[in-house]
Write an enzyme that holds these catalytic residues in place. Structure first.
Site, short mmCIF file in Angstrom:
data_model
loop_
_atom_site.label_atom_id
_atom_site.label_comp_id
_atom_site.label_asym_id
_atom_site.label_seq_id
_atom_site.Cartn_x
_atom_site.Cartn_y
_atom_site.Cartn_z
N LYS A 24 0.84 -1.20 0.00
CA LYS A 24 0.00 0.00 0.00
C LYS A 24 0.89 1.27 0.00
CE LYS A 24 -4.01 2.15 1.74
NZ LYS A 24 -5.30 1.81 1.16
N ARG A 65 14.45 0.09 8.77
CA ARG A 65 14.90 0.42 10.12
C ARG A 65 15.29 -0.87 10.85
NH1 ARG A 65 11.71 4.02 14.69
NH2 ARG A 65 10.33 2.20 14.84
N GLU A 98 16.53 9.59 20.39
CA GLU A 98 15.26 9.52 21.11
C GLU A 98 15.43 9.12 22.56
OE1 GLU A 98 12.99 6.71 18.70
OE2 GLU A 98 14.84 5.71 18.12
N ASP A 123 9.59 7.93 22.60
CA ASP A 123 10.71 7.29 23.29
C ASP A 123 11.43 8.30 24.19
OD1 ASP A 123 11.18 4.45 22.73
OD2 ASP A 123 11.18 5.09 20.64
N ILE A 182 2.61 7.49 10.53
CA ILE A 182 2.36 6.06 10.75
C ILE A 182 1.10 5.56 10.05
CG2 ILE A 182 3.54 5.81 12.97
CD1 ILE A 182 0.51 6.21 14.11
N HIS A 183 0.42 6.47 9.35
CA HIS A 183 -0.84 6.05 8.72
C HIS A 183 -0.98 6.78 7.38
CE1 HIS A 183 -5.17 5.50 8.07
NE2 HIS A 183 -5.07 4.47 8.90
N ASP A 193 18.40 41.84 5.59
CA ASP A 193 19.86 41.76 5.50
C ASP A 193 20.26 40.30 5.33
OD1 ASP A 193 19.47 40.79 8.02
OD2 ASP A 193 20.81 42.17 9.04
N1 COA Z 1 1.53 1.98 5.97
C1 COA Z 1 0.85 1.52 4.89
N2 COA Z 1 -0.46 1.21 4.92
C2 COA Z 1 -1.10 1.36 6.10
C3 COA Z 1 -0.45 1.82 7.25
C4 COA Z 1 0.92 2.13 7.17
N3 COA Z 1 1.61 2.57 8.21
N4 COA Z 1 -1.33 1.88 8.26
C5 COA Z 1 -2.50 1.48 7.77
N5 COA Z 1 -2.38 1.14 6.46
C6 COA Z 1 -3.41 0.68 5.54
C7 COA Z 1 -4.20 -0.49 6.09
O1 COA Z 1 -3.57 -1.71 5.75
C8 COA Z 1 -5.52 -0.31 5.40
O2 COA Z 1 -5.38 -0.76 4.06
P1 COA Z 1 -6.65 -1.21 3.18
O3 COA Z 1 -7.58 -0.05 3.12
O4 COA Z 1 -6.04 -1.56 1.86
O5 COA Z 1 -7.23 -2.39 3.92
C9 COA Z 1 -5.68 1.21 5.34
O6 COA Z 1 -4.35 1.74 5.38
C10 COA Z 1 -6.51 1.80 6.45
O7 COA Z 1 -5.95 1.40 7.68
P2 COA Z 1 -6.76 1.51 9.06
O8 COA Z 1 -7.76 0.41 9.13
O9 COA Z 1 -7.26 2.89 9.22
O10 COA Z 1 -5.63 1.29 10.12
P3 COA Z 1 -5.31 -0.03 10.91
O11 COA Z 1 -6.26 -0.15 12.04
O12 COA Z 1 -5.18 -1.16 9.94
O13 COA Z 1 -3.85 0.29 11.49
C11 COA Z 1 -2.15 1.18 12.90
C12 COA Z 1 -3.61 1.30 12.43
C13 COA Z 1 -1.77 2.35 13.76
C14 COA Z 1 -1.98 -0.14 13.65
C15 COA Z 1 -1.29 1.14 11.60
O14 COA Z 1 -1.53 2.33 10.92
C16 COA Z 1 0.18 0.92 11.79
O15 COA Z 1 0.63 -0.18 12.08
N6 COA Z 1 1.03 1.98 11.59
C17 COA Z 1 2.45 1.89 11.64
C18 COA Z 1 2.94 1.69 13.05
C19 COA Z 1 4.44 1.61 13.13
O16 COA Z 1 5.11 1.18 12.21
N7 COA Z 1 5.02 2.00 14.30
C20 COA Z 1 6.42 1.98 14.51
C21 COA Z 1 7.08 3.25 14.11
S1 COA Z 1 6.59 4.64 15.07
MG MG Z 2 11.35 5.10 18.65
#
Ligand code: COA
Ligand code: MG
Length: 307
Positions: free
Chosen positions: A26, A72, A135, A161, A227-228, A275
């Site tokens: 995605k 990472r 962090e 963190d 993250i989203h 300046d």
């Molecule tokens: N990267 C890519 N795609 C993402 C994504 C991300 N970080 N977070 C969500 N999506 C996708 C989902 O797979 C979903 O796809 P779909 O519509 O094709 O099914 C869509 O975006 C909507 O997601 P949603 O249902 O709103 O979120 P979720 O409940 O699935 O996930 C989190 C929420 C916070 C768990 C998720 O966003 C996540 O894991 N983020 C990254 C967290 C991370 O890496 N943290 C460590 C670093 S700080």
């Molecule tokens: Mg961190």
């Protein structure tokens, strides 16, 4: 190499757990500047091996287009870091992100391994970029030495963190992080690195995200961790100079040149004093705008050649 550092736009850096193939596939459709596939805190302890294998597969098989592909690893000393870096390096990521860096030696450790891989594969030294997470209290204290490491491209500040590291309570306006955020921006400016700001974990609140991203841009950060998918557009907009800011910067650069010719170091534009420091700031705005434009242009070009 220096030039590459300032011209690579990283307005938003999107994480996803490295074991989550669906999120990785995605992420490449989102037009995000940087994609960071995570083996550290986003990957559960029992998913580290799966994350390594999934990231390697993604690097081998997926076309990331104009998005930067980053991996990472776990922090130096975690016990996982060596297996992490060895699993992904052969597949040539654009960069490695090292979290929780607390000393120059942490960067040096990764830098040596990366350089060996670059030489062995004939990729050219410095072709793989190094970004670090700072962090912890120790990381902030030692920034002066850490940021001087010649391999570095960017410092990413981890707000959650850091708050845990100093025992602070996170608040909406992030006042408890201000000192550390500014320390990161100053160290980055001193060594010509990019500074990448905190994550907004409340990913549904786009108003709050906008305010926090704009605040980060005002502080001097060049981008922000996200993250989203919903956070990408708002964040990239906040870190793109507005048309108004670009026009004003252009006027400063042009008027500065003519005022210099007239022998004036300081002069007035629209009733305000201009300046040298204002000229430098204007030049930075234009450099940032050019970097963002370049990325958008290469994305358009790709879209055309793909279709
Ligand atoms: N990267 C890519 N795609 C993402 C994504 C991300 N970080 N977070 C969500 N999506 C996708 C989902 O797979 C979903 O796809 P779909 O519509 O094709 O099914 C869509 O975006 C909507 O997601 P949603 O249902 O709103 O979120 P979720 O409940 O699935 O996930 C989190 C929420 C916070 C768990 C998720 O966003 C996540 O894991 N983020 C990254 C967290 C991370 O890496 N943290 C460590 C670093 S700080
Ligand atoms: Mg961190």
């Amino acid at each position: 190499m220096k030039d590459e550092k300032v011209t690579r736009s990283r307005r938003a850096l999107l994480y996803m757990p490295g074991d989550n193939w669906k999120m990785i596939t995605k992420s490449i459709t989102l037009g995000v500047d940087s994609i960071c596939m995570d083996m550290e805190d986003g990957a559960a302890v029992n998913k580290k091996a799966e994350a390594r294998a999934t990231i390697a597969k993604a690097l081998r098989e997926l076309d990331f287009g104009a998005s930067e592909k980053l991996a990472r690893i776990n922090s130096v000393g975690s016990g996982w870091e060596k297996d992490d870096i060895e699993a992904v390096l052969p597949h040539k990521p654009d960069g490695i992100v090292i979290p929780k860096v607390e000393s120059y030696d942490h960067v040096e450790w990764a830098g040596r391994i990366i350089e060996d891989a670059e030489l062995k594969n004939g990729w050219g030294v410095n072709s793989i970029r190094v970004l670090i997470g700072v962090e912890t209290a120790k990381g902030i204290l030692n920034l002066k030495e850490i940021a001087a490491h010649p391999r570095l491209d960017a410092v990413i500040f981890g707000g959650e963190d850091f708050a845990a590291s100093i025992g602070a309570t996170r608040t909406k306006d992030a006042v408890e992080l201000l000192y550390a955020r500014q320390a990161v921006v100053v160290a980055c400016a001193a060594y010509d690195l990019q500074a990448i700001d905190i994550v907004a974990i409340d990913y549904r609140d786009l108003e709050a995200l906008k305010a926090e991203a704009e605040q980060g841009a005002r502080l001097g950060f060049s981008g922000k961790q996200v993250i989203h998918p919903n956070q990408v557009r708002v964040t990239q907009e906040a870190f793109t100079p507005s048309a108004e800011a670009i026009a004003h910067a252009r006027r400063i650069v042009e008027s500065f040149e003519s005022s210099q010719k007239e022998g004036k170091g300081a002069y007035s534009l629209d009733g305000k004093m201009i300046d040298m420091p204002l000229l430098r700031n204007a030049q930075k705005v234009l450099a940032r705008a050019r970097a963002a434009e370049r990325l958008v242009a290469s994305r358009k070009l790709e879209g055309e050649t793909r279709s």
